[in-house]
Write an enzyme that holds these catalytic residues in place. Structure first.
Site, PDB file in Angstrom:
ATOM      1  N   LYS A 236       0.592  -0.740   0.376  1.00  0.00           N
ATOM      2  CA  LYS A 236      -0.466   0.017   0.215  1.00  0.00           C
ATOM      3  C   LYS A 236       0.796   1.116   0.390  1.00  0.00           C
ATOM      4  CE  LYS A 236      -1.750   2.303   3.877  1.00  0.00           C
ATOM      5  NZ  LYS A 236      -1.603   3.240   3.905  1.00  0.00           N
TER       6      LYS A 236
ATOM      7  N   ASP B 248      -3.485   3.936  -1.917  1.00  0.00           N
ATOM      8  CA  ASP B 248      -4.386   4.626  -1.058  1.00  0.00           C
ATOM      9  C   ASP B 248      -4.724   6.556  -0.780  1.00  0.00           C
ATOM     10  OD1 ASP B 248      -6.286   4.738   1.635  1.00  0.00           O
ATOM     11  OD2 ASP B 248      -4.253   4.482   2.925  1.00  0.00           O
TER      12      ASP B 248
ATOM     13  N   LYS C  71      -7.124   7.923  -1.002  1.00  0.00           N
ATOM     14  CA  LYS C  71      -8.100   8.319   0.420  1.00  0.00           C
ATOM     15  C   LYS C  71      -9.119   9.708  -0.089  1.00  0.00           C
ATOM     16  CE  LYS C  71      -7.092   6.550   4.287  1.00  0.00           C
ATOM     17  NZ  LYS C  71      -5.815   6.533   4.171  1.00  0.00           N
TER      18      LYS C  71
ATOM     19  N   ASP D   3     -13.330  15.630  -3.055  1.00  0.00           N
ATOM     20  CA  ASP D   3     -13.866  15.936  -3.613  1.00  0.00           C
ATOM     21  C   ASP D   3     -15.027  16.367  -4.421  1.00  0.00           C
ATOM     22  OD1 ASP D   3     -13.108  19.329  -4.732  1.00  0.00           O
ATOM     23  OD2 ASP D   3     -11.274  18.641  -4.380  1.00  0.00           O
TER      24      ASP D   3
ATOM     25  N   THR E 226      -9.984   3.906  10.904  1.00  0.00           N
ATOM     26  CA  THR E 226     -10.027   2.656  11.780  1.00  0.00           C
ATOM     27  C   THR E 226      -9.444   3.621  13.197  1.00  0.00           C
ATOM     28  OG1 THR E 226      -7.987   1.707  10.296  1.00  0.00           O
ATOM     29  CG2 THR E 226      -9.984   0.614  10.820  1.00  0.00           C
TER      30      THR E 226
ATOM     31  N   ARG F 230       2.613  -0.755  10.469  1.00  0.00           N
ATOM     32  CA  ARG F 230       3.608  -0.601  12.167  1.00  0.00           C
ATOM     33  C   ARG F 230       4.144  -1.967  12.024  1.00  0.00           C
ATOM     34  NH1 ARG F 230       0.571   4.702  14.136  1.00  0.00           N
ATOM     35  NH2 ARG F 230      -0.794   3.414  12.919  1.00  0.00           N
TER      36      ARG F 230
HETATM   37  O1  C5P Z   1       0.799   0.776  10.949  1.00  0.00           O
HETATM   38  P1  C5P Z   1      -0.608   0.531  10.759  1.00  0.00           P
HETATM   39  O2  C5P Z   1      -0.574  -1.055  10.742  1.00  0.00           O
HETATM   40  O3  C5P Z   1      -1.740   1.734  11.868  1.00  0.00           O
HETATM   41  O4  C5P Z   1      -1.153   1.178   9.011  1.00  0.00           O
HETATM   42  C1  C5P Z   1      -2.470   1.276   8.862  1.00  0.00           C
HETATM   43  C2  C5P Z   1      -2.121   1.796   7.802  1.00  0.00           C
HETATM   44  O5  C5P Z   1      -3.782   1.660   7.045  1.00  0.00           O
HETATM   45  C3  C5P Z   1      -1.916   3.163   7.552  1.00  0.00           C
HETATM   46  O6  C5P Z   1      -1.366   2.907   6.052  1.00  0.00           O
HETATM   47  C4  C5P Z   1      -3.284   4.448   7.267  1.00  0.00           C
HETATM   48  O7  C5P Z   1      -3.314   5.097   6.458  1.00  0.00           O
HETATM   49  C5  C5P Z   1      -3.974   3.267   6.741  1.00  0.00           C
HETATM   50  N1  C5P Z   1      -5.076   3.500   6.976  1.00  0.00           N
HETATM   51  C6  C5P Z   1      -6.352   3.115   8.353  1.00  0.00           C
HETATM   52  N2  C5P Z   1      -7.642   2.984   8.345  1.00  0.00           N
HETATM   53  C7  C5P Z   1      -8.317   4.031   6.975  1.00  0.00           C
HETATM   54  C8  C5P Z   1      -7.851   3.930   6.354  1.00  0.00           C
HETATM   55  C9  C5P Z   1      -6.827   3.554   5.722  1.00  0.00           C
HETATM   56  O8  C5P Z   1      -5.124   3.033   8.776  1.00  0.00           O
HETATM   57  N3  C5P Z   1      -9.302   3.721   7.638  1.00  0.00           N
END
Ligand code: C5P
Length: 239
Positions: free
Chosen positions: A34, A61, A63, A66, A125, A216
């Site tokens: 991603k 991603d 998002k 607009d 999330t 992460r």
């Molecule tokens: O590090 P982590 O596992 O929290 O990364 C989650 C990834 O998913 C991040 O890049 C974040 O921008 C993305 N994301 C999210 N929640 C959403 C959409 C995308 O955490 N609803």
């Protein structure tokens, strides 16, 4: 779908070099990446090309949200990059979602390429009940997520981004073929970071997620390859 194709690793890095180093380090263990705002704004189309040249699938991603005309124009440009998944915010509303759907389909047909799957973000999330309350919606988080998923489906989108906690309700509402891509995935014992609505990799898949996004817990792990392999192994075992 194979377990290896259901894990999407989030390349949240400020430079292309850092992202490339991780991709090289993980090697064939990870097939799907991603690229979010940070990396795309830093490294642009070059990182997309790098990933495609490595034979990886790419979820771009960004998002988008607009007015319909602006989103449609942007999606035509992004569709031409040949990525595999692309996304918009469902709260952009039905007209924006329909314009997005048409733009991606038309551009892919014009270029004679496979259209990227177009999915919609429901509720981030990272949002917990207190933050959600500040937005003054009349629904609860789960109700709002399912309503936005239904809207995305009605507008012809291929799926949604949602928390693993809402995946089961979305699966029930939107059917077996709808993509449900869930960030907020944390292996047991991993730090939650800024995520609020989380589940384990197996928990997310059990709940009906088609793909899980993990950042992460893999990118900051001491042994990144082992962390990715453990997650693939965990979701392989889900019945
Ligand atoms: O590090 P982590 O596992 O929290 O990364 C989650 C990834 O998913 C991040 O890049 C974040 O921008 C993305 N994301 C999210 N929640 C959403 C959409 C995308 O955490 N609803």
């Amino acid at each position: 779908m194979q377990a290896e194709d259901r894990l999407i690793v989030a390349l949240d890095f400020p430079t292309g070099e850092q992202a490339k180093a991780l991709v090289r380090d993980l090697g064939p263990a990870v097939r799907f990446y991603k690229v979010g705002m940070e990396l795309y704004y830093a490294a642009g189309n070059e990182i997309i090309k790098f990933l495609k040249d490595q034979g990886k699938q790419v979820f771009l991603d960004l998002k988008l949200q607009d007015i319909p005309n602006t989103v449609a124009g942007a999606l035509k440009v992004l569709t031409a990059l040949g990525v595999d998944i692309i996304n918009v915010h469902a709260v952009g509303g039905p007209k924006m979602l329909q314009a997005a759907r048409a733009a991606v389909t038309e551009q892919a047909a014009a270029l004679k390429i496979q259209a990227p799957r177009l999915i919609a973000v429901t509720i981030l999330t990272s949002m917990d009940a207190a933050q959600f309350a500040a937005l003054n919606y009349k629904n609860t988080i789960p109700e709002q997520v399912v309503a936005l998923a239904r809207l995305a489906r009605e507008c012809g989108l291929d799926g949604v981004v949602a928390s693993p906690l809402e995946a089961a309700a979305i699966r029930q509402a939107c059917g077996p073929d709808f993509l449900i891509v869930t960030p907020g995935v944390r292996p047991a014992g991993a730090a939650q970071g800024d995520q609020s609505r989380v589940a384990t990799p197996a928990g997310a898949i059990k709940n009906g997620a088609s793909h899980i996004v993990v950042g992460r817990p893999i990118t900051q792990a001491a042994d990144k390859k082992a962390a990715a392999a453990a997650i693939v192994a965990e979701i392989k075992n889900v019945k």
